[in-house]
Design an enzyme around this catalytic site. Structure first.
Site, PDB file in Angstrom:
ATOM      1  N   ASP A 185       2.263   2.229   7.898  1.00 23.20           N
ATOM      2  CA  ASP A 185       1.014   1.593   7.467  1.00 23.20           C
ATOM      3  C   ASP A 185       1.279   0.346   6.616  1.00 23.20           C
ATOM      4  OD1 ASP A 185      -1.671   1.262   7.256  1.00 23.20           O
ATOM      5  OD2 ASP A 185      -2.047   2.966   5.932  1.00 23.20           O
ATOM      6  N   ASP A 194       0.859  -1.194   0.000  1.00 22.57           N
ATOM      7  CA  ASP A 194       0.000   0.000   0.000  1.00 22.57           C
ATOM      8  C   ASP A 194       0.891   1.239   0.000  1.00 22.57           C
ATOM      9  OD1 ASP A 194      -2.300   1.538  -0.033  1.00 22.57           O
ATOM     10  OD2 ASP A 194      -2.613   1.448   2.122  1.00 22.57           O
TER      11      ASP A 194
HETATM   12  N1  LIG Z   1       4.242   5.909  14.100  1.00 22.94           N
HETATM   13  C1  LIG Z   1       3.583   7.027  13.843  1.00 22.94           C
HETATM   14  N2  LIG Z   1       4.039   8.217  14.311  1.00 22.94           N
HETATM   15  C2  LIG Z   1       3.366   9.368  14.048  1.00 22.94           C
HETATM   16  N3  LIG Z   1       2.212   9.438  13.344  1.00 22.94           N
HETATM   17  C3  LIG Z   1       1.721   8.278  12.850  1.00 22.94           C
HETATM   18  C4  LIG Z   1       2.365   7.027  13.074  1.00 22.94           C
HETATM   19  N4  LIG Z   1       1.642   6.063  12.471  1.00 22.94           N
HETATM   20  C5  LIG Z   1       0.601   6.682  11.903  1.00 22.94           C
HETATM   21  N5  LIG Z   1       0.626   8.015  12.113  1.00 22.94           N
HETATM   22  C6  LIG Z   1      -0.353   9.030  11.653  1.00 22.94           C
HETATM   23  O1  LIG Z   1      -1.607   8.418  11.501  1.00 22.94           O
HETATM   24  C7  LIG Z   1      -2.027   8.458  10.134  1.00 22.94           C
HETATM   25  C8  LIG Z   1      -2.738   7.147   9.781  1.00 22.94           C
HETATM   26  O2  LIG Z   1      -1.841   6.067   9.999  1.00 22.94           O
HETATM   27  P1  LIG Z   1      -1.824   4.800   9.054  1.00 22.94           P
HETATM   28  O3  LIG Z   1      -1.547   5.239   7.676  1.00 22.94           O
HETATM   29  O4  LIG Z   1      -0.904   3.812   9.667  1.00 22.94           O
HETATM   30  O5  LIG Z   1      -3.297   4.294   9.245  1.00 22.94           O
HETATM   31  P2  LIG Z   1      -4.381   3.898   8.130  1.00 22.94           P
HETATM   32  O6  LIG Z   1      -4.517   2.433   8.184  1.00 22.94           O
HETATM   33  O7  LIG Z   1      -4.055   4.555   6.833  1.00 22.94           O
HETATM   34  O8  LIG Z   1      -5.661   4.484   8.662  1.00 22.94           O
HETATM   35  P3  LIG Z   1      -6.886   4.859   7.722  1.00 22.94           P
HETATM   36  O9  LIG Z   1      -6.668   4.261   6.366  1.00 22.94           O
HETATM   37  O10 LIG Z   1      -8.019   4.297   8.447  1.00 22.94           O
HETATM   38  O11 LIG Z   1      -6.786   6.366   7.718  1.00 22.94           O
HETATM   39  C9  LIG Z   1      -0.758   8.711   9.355  1.00 22.94           C
HETATM   40  O12 LIG Z   1      -0.986   9.375   8.149  1.00 22.94           O
HETATM   41  C10 LIG Z   1       0.028   9.587  10.289  1.00 22.94           C
HETATM   42  O13 LIG Z   1      -0.454  10.914  10.238  1.00 22.94           O
HETATM   43 MG   LIG Z   2      -2.413   5.036   5.793  1.00 18.84          MG
END
Ligand SMILES: Nc1ncnc2c1ncn2[C@@H]1O[C@H](COP(=O)(O)OP(=O)(O)OP(=O)(O)O)[C@@H](O)[C@H]1O
Ligand SMILES: [Mg+2]
Length: 258
Positions: free
Chosen positions: A202, A185
């Site tokens: 992610d 992804d």
């Molecule tokens: N380790 C981290 N440290 C800081 N911010 C984070 C971290 N992990 C995720 N984030 C923040 O959270 C957001 C969403 O995280 P992630 O992409 O892992 O989830 P997601 O599965 O895409 O969620 P969804 O698709 O439901 O929005 C990221 O874009 C970032 O802003």
């Molecule tokens: Mg994401």
């Protein structure tokens, strides 16, 4: 802290308290409580991101280290898609197919994939704990503020873009050639920019190369990335990127063997 009710009091921000009941089902509260009791964090401070599949919070531990706490929604509407990435991954072949089991396996998968990234020295948050639908990891931020995604950043000069492209190729090559892992992804939405360093996040849907759709996911990742850089003015074809990834892989293998 004796009960989940006490745990709820630890949430420091009004906004978090307000959405508490919407976001946290009893299972998630118990899981957070158990992780907090074990010392993985002390207080959940505020929401960093609320999404379709997961909510991400900033938390802090007793030594005042920030942590990112990612809570996967159990009632996630797209859970059927998750199954596609789990089936065919030999690491998760025994997972039962209830919503809950799939989401729990998903969180575990992200934890394992992040661990593989770390082993390969590929830039990703260091995972610290996983239990049920909750993942605790290194917080990628500057002065306590979560770093922005590559998507959220404005224009970059050519030199910066070239360096970001090189870092992206390096990430893909490290996980592929050292761990047989495909992100699956990859796009500017799942890359954080910390100073001049990219951090790839992610990776719950990441699959091993033995997964029947691994090649398709790999090609999609490469396509997303080359399209992003081309849009930014750094023209890269799909073939260019494949060549660069192979080259980076060769270098890694060579270094590994020396
Ligand atoms: N380790 C981290 N440290 C800081 N911010 C984070 C971290 N992990 C995720 N984030 C923040 O959270 C957001 C969403 O995280 P992630 O992409 O892992 O989830 P997601 O599965 O895409 O969620 P969804 O698709 O439901 O929005 C990221 O874009 C970032 O802003
Ligand atoms: Mg994401």
């Amino acid at each position: 802290m004796e009960s989940p009710e006490d745990f709820k009091k630890l949430f420091s921000e009004e906004k978090v308290k307000k959405i508490f009941d919407k976001v946290f089902d009893n299972q998630s509260i118990l899981t957070l409580h158990s992780l907090a009791k074990k010392g993985f964090f002390e207080t959940v401070e505020f929401v960093v991101s609320t999404g379709k599949e997961a909510h991400v919070f900033r938390a802090v531990d007793v030594s005042e280290n920030f942590r990112a706490v990612k809570i996967y929604k159990i009632e996630t509407s797209t859970f059927r898609n998750l199954a596609k990435y789990l089936e065919g991954d030999r690491r998760f072949k025994d997972v039962k197919h209830s919503k809950k089991d799939i989401v729990f396996a998903w969180a575990k998968k992200e934890f394992r994939n992040l661990s593989l990234c770390r082993e390969a020295k590929a830039s990703a948050p260091m995972p610290t704990a996983v239990k049920n639908n909750v993942l605790v990891m290194e917080f990628i931020g500057e002065n306590g503020i979560a770093c922005r995604t590559l998507k959220e950043h404005g224009e970059h000069d050519t030199k910066t873009l070239e360096d970001y492209y090189r870092q992206t190729v390096e990430f893909i090559a490290r996980i592929l050639y050292l761990k047989e892992l495909v992100h699956a992804d990859l796009s500017e939405y799942n890359i954080l920019v910390k100073g001049k360093k990219l951090v790839f996040i992610d990776i719950g849907q990441g699959v091993l190369t033995t997964h029947p759709s691994a090649e398709e996911f790999f090609k999609r990742d490469v396509k997303n990335i080359t399209e992003y850089f081309t849009r930014q003015g750094l023209e890269k074809s799909f073939e260019d990127a494949i060549k660069d990834i192979k080259e980076a892989g060769k270098m890694l293998k060579k270094r590994q063997n020396n």
